[in-house]
Scaffold this motif. Sequence first.
Motif, PDB file in Angstrom:
ATOM      1  N   GLN A   1       0.844  -1.182   0.000  1.00  0.00           N
ATOM      2  CA  GLN A   1       0.000   0.000   0.000  1.00  0.00           C
ATOM      3  C   GLN A   1       0.885   1.239   0.000  1.00  0.00           C
ATOM      4  N   VAL A   2       0.643   2.133  -0.945  1.00  0.00           N
ATOM      5  CA  VAL A   2       1.392   3.389  -1.040  1.00  0.00           C
ATOM      6  C   VAL A   2       0.399   4.544  -0.951  1.00  0.00           C
ATOM      7  N   THR A   3       0.648   5.484  -0.044  1.00  0.00           N
ATOM      8  CA  THR A   3      -0.232   6.647   0.098  1.00  0.00           C
ATOM      9  C   THR A   3       0.599   7.914   0.228  1.00  0.00           C
ATOM     10  N   VAL A   4       0.164   8.945  -0.487  1.00  0.00           N
ATOM     11  CA  VAL A   4       0.812  10.263  -0.426  1.00  0.00           C
ATOM     12  C   VAL A   4      -0.184  11.264   0.151  1.00  0.00           C
ATOM     13  N   ALA A   5       0.258  12.007   1.173  1.00  0.00           N
ATOM     14  CA  ALA A   5      -0.521  13.122   1.707  1.00  0.00           C
ATOM     15  C   ALA A   5       0.087  14.409   1.169  1.00  0.00           C
ATOM     16  N   HIS A   6      -0.739  15.239   0.552  1.00  0.00           N
ATOM     17  CA  HIS A   6      -0.227  16.431  -0.141  1.00  0.00           C
ATOM     18  C   HIS A   6      -1.118  17.623   0.186  1.00  0.00           C
ATOM     19  N   PHE A   7      -0.520  18.661   0.762  1.00  0.00           N
ATOM     20  CA  PHE A   7      -1.268  19.886   1.035  1.00  0.00           C
ATOM     21  C   PHE A   7      -1.402  20.673  -0.260  1.00  0.00           C
ATOM     22  N   MET A   8      -2.637  20.949  -0.655  1.00  0.00           N
ATOM     23  CA  MET A   8      -2.882  21.676  -1.889  1.00  0.00           C
ATOM     24  C   MET A   8      -4.190  22.444  -1.761  1.00  0.00           C
ATOM     25  N   GLU A   9      -4.234  23.609  -2.370  1.00  0.00           N
ATOM     26  CA  GLU A   9      -5.385  24.491  -2.204  1.00  0.00           C
ATOM     27  C   GLU A   9      -6.679  23.872  -2.699  1.00  0.00           C
ATOM     28  N   SER A  10      -6.599  22.966  -3.671  1.00  0.00           N
ATOM     29  CA  SER A  10      -7.805  22.340  -4.209  1.00  0.00           C
ATOM     30  C   SER A  10      -8.191  21.079  -3.456  1.00  0.00           C
ATOM     31  N   GLY A  11      -7.404  20.706  -2.428  1.00  0.00           N
ATOM     32  CA  GLY A  11      -7.697  19.492  -1.691  1.00  0.00           C
ATOM     33  C   GLY A  11      -8.968  19.613  -0.861  1.00  0.00           C
ATOM     34  N   LYS A  12      -9.676  18.494  -0.722  1.00  0.00           N
ATOM     35  CA  LYS A  12     -10.955  18.497   0.002  1.00  0.00           C
ATOM     36  C   LYS A  12     -10.987  17.426   1.090  1.00  0.00           C
ATOM     37  N   GLY A  13      -9.798  16.998   1.523  1.00  0.00           N
ATOM     38  CA  GLY A  13      -9.761  15.984   2.558  1.00  0.00           C
ATOM     39  C   GLY A  13     -10.195  14.613   2.078  1.00  0.00           C
ATOM     40  N   THR A  14     -10.078  14.387   0.776  1.00  0.00           N
ATOM     41  CA  THR A  14     -10.554  13.133   0.198  1.00  0.00           C
ATOM     42  C   THR A  14      -9.399  12.191  -0.117  1.00  0.00           C
ATOM     43  N   VAL A  15      -9.753  10.917  -0.224  1.00  0.00           N
ATOM     44  CA  VAL A  15      -8.794   9.874  -0.596  1.00  0.00           C
ATOM     45  C   VAL A  15      -9.114   9.456  -2.023  1.00  0.00           C
ATOM     46  N   VAL A  16      -8.147   9.622  -2.919  1.00  0.00           N
ATOM     47  CA  VAL A  16      -8.379   9.359  -4.341  1.00  0.00           C
ATOM     48  C   VAL A  16      -7.289   8.428  -4.871  1.00  0.00           C
ATOM     49  N   PRO A  17      -7.567   7.733  -5.974  1.00  0.00           N
ATOM     50  CA  PRO A  17      -6.544   6.862  -6.557  1.00  0.00           C
ATOM     51  C   PRO A  17      -5.370   7.671  -7.093  1.00  0.00           C
ATOM     52  N   LEU A  18      -4.182   7.160  -6.897  1.00  0.00           N
ATOM     53  CA  LEU A  18      -2.991   7.758  -7.493  1.00  0.00           C
ATOM     54  C   LEU A  18      -2.982   7.434  -8.977  1.00  0.00           C
ATOM     55  N   ASN A  19      -2.844   8.462  -9.797  1.00  0.00           N
ATOM     56  CA  ASN A  19      -2.858   8.294 -11.247  1.00  0.00           C
ATOM     57  C   ASN A  19      -1.595   7.586 -11.718  1.00  0.00           C
ATOM     58  N   GLN A  20      -1.764   6.600 -12.598  1.00  0.00           N
ATOM     59  CA  GLN A  20      -0.608   5.864 -13.116  1.00  0.00           C
ATOM     60  C   GLN A  20       0.396   6.783 -13.799  1.00  0.00           C
ATOM     61  N   GLY A  21      -0.086   7.880 -14.371  1.00  0.00           N
ATOM     62  CA  GLY A  21       0.810   8.817 -15.021  1.00  0.00           C
ATOM     63  C   GLY A  21       1.711   9.564 -14.060  1.00  0.00           C
ATOM     64  N   GLN A  22       1.409   9.483 -12.775  1.00  0.00           N
ATOM     65  CA  GLN A  22       2.234  10.140 -11.764  1.00  0.00           C
ATOM     66  C   GLN A  22       3.340   9.223 -11.236  1.00  0.00           C
ATOM     67  N   ILE A  23       3.354   7.975 -11.690  1.00  0.00           N
ATOM     68  CA  ILE A  23       4.263   6.982 -11.116  1.00  0.00           C
ATOM     69  C   ILE A  23       5.392   6.660 -12.082  1.00  0.00           C
ATOM     70  N   VAL A  24       6.609   6.657 -11.566  1.00  0.00           N
ATOM     71  CA  VAL A  24       7.778   6.166 -12.300  1.00  0.00           C
ATOM     72  C   VAL A  24       8.339   5.006 -11.486  1.00  0.00           C
ATOM     73  N   ARG A  25       8.403   3.837 -12.099  1.00  0.00           N
ATOM     74  CA  ARG A  25       8.828   2.643 -11.361  1.00  0.00           C
ATOM     75  C   ARG A  25      10.007   1.974 -12.053  1.00  0.00           C
ATOM     76  N   SER A  26      10.952   1.515 -11.256  1.00  0.00           N
ATOM     77  CA  SER A  26      12.077   0.764 -11.812  1.00  0.00           C
ATOM     78  C   SER A  26      12.642  -0.161 -10.749  1.00  0.00           C
ATOM     79  N   GLY A  27      13.431  -1.134 -11.201  1.00  0.00           N
ATOM     80  CA  GLY A  27      14.116  -2.018 -10.281  1.00  0.00           C
ATOM     81  C   GLY A  27      15.321  -1.315  -9.684  1.00  0.00           C
ATOM     82  N   ALA A  28      15.766  -1.796  -8.526  1.00  0.00           N
ATOM     83  CA  ALA A  28      16.869  -1.142  -7.825  1.00  0.00           C
ATOM     84  C   ALA A  28      18.157  -1.150  -8.644  1.00  0.00           C
ATOM     85  N   SER A  29      18.449  -2.249  -9.302  1.00  0.00           N
ATOM     86  CA  SER A  29      19.702  -2.328 -10.056  1.00  0.00           C
ATOM     87  C   SER A  29      19.744  -1.315 -11.188  1.00  0.00           C
ATOM     88  N   SER A  30      18.657  -1.220 -11.952  1.00  0.00           N
ATOM     89  CA  SER A  30      18.638  -0.257 -13.053  1.00  0.00           C
ATOM     90  C   SER A  30      18.634   1.175 -12.516  1.00  0.00           C
TER      91      SER A  30
END
Length: 270
Positions: free
Chosen positions: A219-248
């Motif tokens: 489970q990965v969760t990010v808390a982010h203070f932002m003026e448009s935030g409404k105290g809601t829990v929303v899915p993290l967009n796949q376009g916001q994620i960069v994933r790689s293996g440790a070796s690479s």
Amino acid sequence: MQVWLIDHPTFLDEFLYHHALTLLDASSLGRVRRFYQRDDACRCLIGRLLPRVLLSEKGVSARNIQFATTDAGKPYFVTPGVSPPIGYNVSHDNELVAMAFAPGEHGPPAFRIGVDVMKVRKPRGEGVASFLRSVGDTLTDAEKRFLSSIVPENEVLSCFYLNWTIKESFTKAIGLGLGFDFRRIEFDIPTNTVTVDGVLATNWQFETIQVTVDEDVYQVTVAHFMESGKGTVVPLNQGQIVRSGASSFVRKAVHQLKGLELEDAVNNDS
């Protein structure tokens, strides 16, 4: 806001591990070497490299990167010339390391962003009911009632770790971490909203995702203070994620940071 995910940090071979150590400053190097277990040292190493690679993509070499910490110990950049400023936070558990970052807009100098990652599991040999009792001092009465009503067991665990990472990421975002009573934060699962001290966490957004490493769920969760935030829990967009293996990732870190170091040396000699 973006999240970088690095999986299998403990799979680093000896060559990459020792090569990566040369990229760290003396303080970070000492921190990594304090770990007795190699797996813990590898996780710490990746966590220390992530912000350096982030700034290297803005043309900043490792020796020019400067850090400071708040009184509560939250690290932040004091590197000159980084504009706009960047807020970041790092978390790791088992075979996953995460870093969340965003332009620094609120709450300087560390800015209000926090990330938490947890492997979804129950302690070995312990049932879900006894597990929930053991973590009861982190839950509000309403959260206990809701979790106790959920079946099957795997859904209970998923909801609990979502709840936990929301609370942990929030306390890391505000820079308090240890010592903050988790019962002051309440996640209402039916409405996907978060309150703090009984008040909706307006201006906050909680972005969350589950990822799989081998056959394990994290489970990965990010808390982010932002003026448009409404105290809601929303899915993290796949376009916001960069994933790689440790070796690479480490190979990339060596290439970028060593390249910038050489470029700095050439410029200083000319």
